[in-house]
Design an enzyme around this catalytic site. Structure first.
Site, short mmCIF file in Angstrom:
data_model
loop_
_atom_site.label_atom_id
_atom_site.label_comp_id
_atom_site.label_asym_id
_atom_site.label_seq_id
_atom_site.Cartn_x
_atom_site.Cartn_y
_atom_site.Cartn_z
N GLU A 254 39.94 46.98 38.38
CA GLU A 254 39.67 48.13 39.23
C GLU A 254 39.90 49.34 38.34
OE1 GLU A 254 40.32 51.25 41.32
OE2 GLU A 254 42.00 50.16 42.22
N CYS A 288 43.16 56.77 42.12
CA CYS A 288 41.86 56.41 41.54
C CYS A 288 40.75 56.81 42.49
CB CYS A 288 41.78 54.96 41.11
SG CYS A 288 42.47 53.82 42.24
#
Ligand code: UN1
Length: 503
Positions: A254, A288
């Site tokens: 990720e 993020c």
């Protein structure tokens, strides 16, 4: 002034033994006050990493054979401990990574939710029952663990993200070696202490501290079956390349993002402004999923920008231990420098600067890495870097659009695809953006941050390689087997295959 608290003694955990390494050490310092040392941690050597992987491998057979329900029940013990420790964990996290205490508390709760989810899965179906062409046959899909999982996690979610990975991995019967970020080793170590207190057997979870060299040693170890990584695209892509040399290595990566909020012409202005403020500046833009872009209909852009800038000026930035603050510092000097580089780039690339981020150094903020928000407006043009590359800081571009088609095209014009939000009252527009934008997590009339653990968490393009975290991770940490049992007295084959062996 931060309270004087005992420094933490950093230790690795291998096969149930806490080891104080004799070699190199590194410090964890508070980003809110660089004079405050949280603790001293071992820089693990390649041989320590090898021992940790060997310990996980040795513990694997017995753990795999333990009932799935009993494995899950250990997570119930862990949940009780996390509830007991919520305030202490939040405070340690606030000191070590600089997020404000309210956010840290929410993160501990997010970690707790993952533990509770995983506990629940112990008694849920873990495969499928299927029909066979042959009436006497029963057919099943069952899952098996892969073996040893390496968990390499970032500093910005130092409690919840490790649990997103460790939870599904361990409940499914894998064992793990966990390397927390070198910026948040203390909170990582505290989490592992709680796993032990909850009764997880020796070797099921192992801890190795250190920087990218330790991650590299883990990734290059052929006994590691699965690498679970959250961090930058550069590192994630390197892990995938190294792992391509292993015949049965699975990588869930990720990585970065350039998430955005799309504000349509019919948006409720207050809601839009708050959604963008939260998306762009909570955690100082260091999620993020943080938004680096607000894509705003041209009819609204002036009013929107004014209201946004007014509110952004008033955001309270300061001591993470004080709940009144909206956000704390950024993580370290290198981050400050990188964000400031992008702030300068925005001006060079033609941004109309509304707010220029400043380092905040007055007395209330001691010696910390505090930076105020940057906001600018520009027309989206090809090749402009500041509206395409990830900044990971309080840096927001306002990009006007004229049609929904143009808004989707601006949204997609980056290498990343993690999260997006659309602010509109128009159900057709919602659907249009859901279908046309490339993302893993989408929100309507909300910020583009704030995912919950029972949903998959991941993205597309350079943001993720198709293995979402949290509830989605079970697919990655197990492999599916087909299992077919004949209850008849003779062999009967599918597809009409004959069984006559005598000719
Ligand atoms: C991250 O962005 O690094 O969706 C994790 C959120 C949180 C997790 C974020 N639940 O904002």
């Amino acid at each position: 002034m931060a309270a004087i608290v005992d420094r933490i003694v950093g230790r690795n955990l291998i096969a149930g033994h806490w080891l104080v390494a004799s070699g190199d050490r590194f410090e964890s310092r508070s980003p809110a006050n660089r004079d405050e040392v949280i603790g001293l941690f071992p820089s693990s050597s390649p041989s320590t990493v090898e021992e940790a992987v060997a310990a996980a491998r040795a513990a694997y057979p017995a753990w795999r054979r333990t009932s799935r329900i009993l494995r899950a029940e250990l997570f119930d013990n862990l949940a009780q401990l996390v509830k007991r420790e919520t305030d202490n964990l939040a405070e340690l996290m606030a000191r070590e990574c600089g997020k404000v205490i309210t956010e840290c508390r929410a993160e501990v709760i997010e970690g707790l939710h993952m533990i509770q989810y995983v506990f629940g899965t112990g008694r849920m179906p873990c495969g499928d029952v299927l029909a066979s062409e042959i009436a006497e046959k029963d057919a099943f899909m069952r899952r098996k663990p892969w073996g040893v999982v390496a968990v390499i996690t970032p500093w910005n979610f130092p409690f919840a993200v490790p649990l997103w990975m460790l939870g599904p991995s361990l409940v499914e019967g894998n064992t793990a070696v966990f390397k927390p970020s070198e910026d948040t080793p203390a909170i990582g170590q505290r989490l592992v202490e709680l796993f032990l207190e909850a009764g997880f057997p020796p070797g099921v979870i192992n801890l190795v501290h250190g920087d990218g060299n330790v991650g590299e040693a883990l990734v290059r170890n052929k006994e590691v079956n699965v690498v679970l990584f959250t961090g930058s695209w550069e590192v994630g892509s390197h892990i995938q390349q190294v792992s391509a040399g292993f015949h049965d290595r699975i990588v869930a990566a990720e990585m970065g993002s350039k998430s955005a909020v799309i504000v349509c012409a019919d948006a409720k202005l207050d809601l839009a402004v708050n959604a963008v403020l939260i998306s762009a500046f909570k955690t100082s833009g260091q999620r993020c999923v943080s938004a680096g872009r607000a894509i705003v209909h041209e009819s609204l852009v002036e009013k929107f920008s004014q209201a946004l800038v007014e509110k952004a000026k008033r955001l309270r930035i300061g001591n993470p231990l004080e709940a009144i603050n909206f956000t704390g510092p950024v993580i370290h000097e290198a981050a400050l420098n990188k964000i400031e580089k992008y702030n300068r780039l925005a001006r060079e690339e033609g941004g109309q600067m509304f707010l220029q981020g400043q380092r905040l150094t007055d007395n209330g903020r001691v010696n910390g890495c505090f930076l105020s928000p940057t906001i600018y407006q520009m027309e989206a043009r090809p090749g402009v870097r500041c509206i395409r590359e990830e900044v990971f800081g309080p840096h927001l571009a306002i990009l006007p659009f004229r049609t929904n088609e143009e808004a989707a095209q601006i949204y997609n014009d980056t290498d990343y695809g993690l999260s997006m939000a659309v602010i509109t009252e128009d159900y057709r527009a919602m659907r249009f953006f859901r279908e046309e934008c490339e993302f893993g997590m989408g929100y309507v009339n909300l910020p583009c941050i704030g995912a919950e653990v029972h949903l998959p968490f991941g993205g597309v393009k350079k943001s993720g390689n198709g293995h979402p975290s949290a509830a989605g991770l079970v697919e990655t940490v197990t492999h599916k087997i087909a299992w077919t049992v004949n209850h008849g007295q003779e062999i009967k084959m599918a597809q009409g295959l004959t069984t006559d062996v005598e000719g």
